[in-house]
Design an enzyme around this catalytic site. Sequence first.
Site, mmCIF file in Angstrom:
data_model
loop_
_atom_site.group_PDB
_atom_site.id
_atom_site.type_symbol
_atom_site.label_atom_id
_atom_site.label_comp_id
_atom_site.label_asym_id
_atom_site.label_seq_id
_atom_site.Cartn_x
_atom_site.Cartn_y
_atom_site.Cartn_z
ATOM 1 C CB THR A 172 10.264 -5.375 0.156
ATOM 2 O OG1 THR A 172 10.499 -6.727 -0.084
ATOM 3 C CG2 THR A 172 10.242 -4.786 -1.254
ATOM 4 C CG HIS B 213 1.192 10.522 -8.247
ATOM 5 N ND1 HIS B 213 1.774 11.541 -7.901
ATOM 6 C CD2 HIS B 213 1.502 10.628 -9.795
ATOM 7 C CE1 HIS B 213 2.277 12.522 -8.751
ATOM 8 N NE2 HIS B 213 2.161 11.770 -9.971
#
Length: 431
Positions: A340, A392
Site C-alpha cells: 500500500t 507475529h
Amino acid sequence: MISEVKIPSPGESITEVLLARWFVQDGDQVERDQELGEVESDKATLPLISGVSGAISILIKEGETVKIGTVACKIDSEKAGKAEIKAQAKTENKTENKEDIKGEIQVNKSPETKQVNAKESSSEKISTNSNKLESETVKITPLARKKMEEHQLSVKDIIDGLQKITTHEIEMVVNAPANNFVQSQAVASRDTNRLKMSSLRKKLAERLVSVKNDTAMLTTFNEVDMSEVMAIRKKYQVKFEAKFGIKVGFMSFFAKAVCEALKLHPMVNSQIEGDEIITPSYYDIGIAVSTDKGLMVPVLRNVETMSLADIENNIAKLALKARSGRISLDEMTGGTFTITNGGVFGSMLSTPIINPPQSAILGMHNIVERPVAIEGKVEIRPIMYVALSYDHRVIDGRDSVGFLVNVKNFIENPLKLLFGASLPEEVLLGL
C-alpha cells in the site's frame, strides 16, 4: 416484446446485493448494451446491462437489498424509438405554430396591433429587467446556480415553484441583518448529510476490526534512499514510455523488490489455515487502490515472472477497473502479500493493517529530502520511510526485519534485482 434484466451474482457465496443506483429513470428510452444501474455486494460492484433497446420500467428502488436473480427492471422493445419520434413531432409542431403566428402578425399589423405589440414589448422588457433584478438581489450559491443552469430554471421559476411560505421563511427575512457580511455569517449552514454505508465498506470495516482482534500484529520500520531508482527513472523514462506506452513508477520497483525479498524470507509470504501454516511458492502481490466505494486490493498474479512494464500495465488496468466499479471478485482474491502506498496522499509514516488471510503488508510513504550521513559526510538525499506490518504468530522478528532490510537494499541497489540479492561484480567473481 418484454425483456427482463435480473440481478447478477457477484460470487457463489453471495445471495443478496444492494441496488446502489439507477443511471436512468422509469419510462426512459434505453439502448442495447447500455448501463442502466449498478448493484453492490461486500466483495464487488456489478453493472445492470440492457439486452435490448426500448422503454424501461423500473421495479426495484435504489437502496433496496434484493436476492440474486430478482427482476430489477423490464424493457419493452416494441416502444423502442417511439419517445424520440413523439419528441421530434412535438418540436416540429412547435416550429410550425411559431411560423404560423409570425405570419399572422405580419399580415395583421394594423395600427392597433402595433400599439398592442409595443405594450407587449414594453412588458417583456420590464419582465426581463425584473428577472435581472431578482438574480442580482437573490443570493444563489454556486452549487445551486449550477443546478439551475442544468435544468434551465430562472429565479422566478424557483420562487413560483414554492408551494407554501412558513413562519421559518418569514423569520429569516425579518431577522436578516442589513449588512451582507453579517448576513452571510448568520445564515451559515449547519446541515448534515446522511449516506448509507455500502456493503463493500461495511465488509471492509468488519475485516479491519477482525485483523486487530485476531492477529498479533506488529510493525517494523526502515528508511530507503531513493536516489538510484529516481536516477534510473529520470534517465530512461522517455524511452520506457515510448516503448511500453506507460511511465515507470516506484510501485513496479517495490513489487520486484518484494518478490526477491520474499524468496529470501518465505515465511513473510505465508498464512495460517486452521492449525497449519501455508507457504506458497508463487508471489501474488495485492496493490491497495483507494476508490470512492472504499479500499480495494486488486491482485497481480505471479509477479516474479513479470517485467517492470508488465507490472505497471497490469496495475493501471486493475486500478481503472477498481475505480470504475468493474473489477471482478477473482481479480481481488488470492493474494499472498500486499503493498500500500500512502505516500501518494502525503503520508510520512504509518502502520498499515494486514490484509487477511495474508500475514504481512508493506507500507510505502512520501519521499522527502533529508540530511543523511554518507561516508562521514552529511548529504541531502531523497528518503522514503517504509513500514512492514506482520502477524507475529507466523513471522518472527528476524524474518520481518530481514525482509524489510532486503527490500531496502534492492531499492538502493536496483541492479541486485537481476542477480538475486548480489551485485553484478559479485556474480562475476562467484561470490
